[in-house]
Design a protein around this motif. Structure first.
Motif: not given
Length: 166
Positions: A63-64, A88-89, A106-108, A128-129
Motif C-alpha cells: 500500500x506504499x 507530480x508525474x 512525491x509527498x502527500x 491511494x497514498x
C-alpha cells in the motif's frame, strides 16, 4: 517595600502572558478538528472513513506509494508519461477497455493540493497514498481490488443538470 510582579518581554505580568498563551493553545486545539473536517463533501468523507471501504491492494501486495509505471503494470497497460514535474508525474493509459490517467506525487501534500484543484471539475477518482487514478467509475471499481485505495466522488462547481437530463 512591596515587590512588583515580574514582567515578560511583552510588558504583561508573567501570569497574564501564560494565561494568554494557554488560551491561544487551547483555542487552536479546539479549532483544529473543525478546520480539518470542513472539506464540504460529507459523502466522500463518510465513504473514506468507513473501514470496510479501505483495503490494501492484494494484487500489489503493498500500500506504499508507487510509481506510475508500477500502477500501470498492475492495471494492464504501459503508461505514456506526459507530465514529469517536481510536484507530480502523470501517465496516460489507453487500453481496449478504458482510457485513464495515473498521477503520482512525491509527498502527500501535493496529492491533497491536486485533489483540491480537481474538485472544481468534479469526477470520480481512485485515491491511494501519494497516487490518484482518474477514470470512469466502472473502471475504478475494477482497479480497486488490484490497487487498493478509496474511490472519491468530487462534486465540482457550477449548475447541476436538471432531473432526467442526460
Amino acid at each position: 517595600m512591596a515587590q512588583q510582579p515580574q514582567r515578560g518581554h511583552t510588558g504583561r505580568t508573567l501570569s497574564t502572558a501564560r494565561l494568554a498563551r494557554g488560551a491561544a493553545l487551547l483555542g487552536g486545539l479546539v479549532l483544529l478538528p473543525l478546520a480539518t473536517a470542513c472539506g464540504g463533501d460529507t459523502e466522500s468523507a463518510a465513504l473514506n472513513s468507513d473501514p470496510s471501504k479501505i483495503t490494501a491492494a492484494p494484487a500489489a501486495g503493498v500500500v506504499a506509494p508507487a510509481k506510475v509505471e508500477v500502477i500501470a503494470g498492475l492495471t494492464g497497460c504501459q503508461a505514456e508519461i506526459r507530465v514529469e514535474a517536481d510536484e507530480l508525474r502523470e501517465g496516460v493509459c489507453h487500453t481496449e477497455t478504458a482510457d485513464y490517467l495515473i498521477t503520482t506525487f512525491p509527498a502527500e501534500k501535493y496529492k491533497l493540493a491536486w485533489l483540491d484543484a480537481a474538485g472544481v471539475y468534479g469526477g470520480t477518482y481512485l485515491v491511494g497514498e501519494r497516487w490518484v487514478v482518474s477514470a470512469k467509475p466502472e473502471t475504478l471499481q475494477r482497479f480497486r481490488p488490484k490497487l487498493g485505495g478509496t474511490i472519491r466522488q468530487l462534486r465540482g462547481i457550477g449548475p447541476t443538470p436538471a432531473p432526467g437530463a442526460s
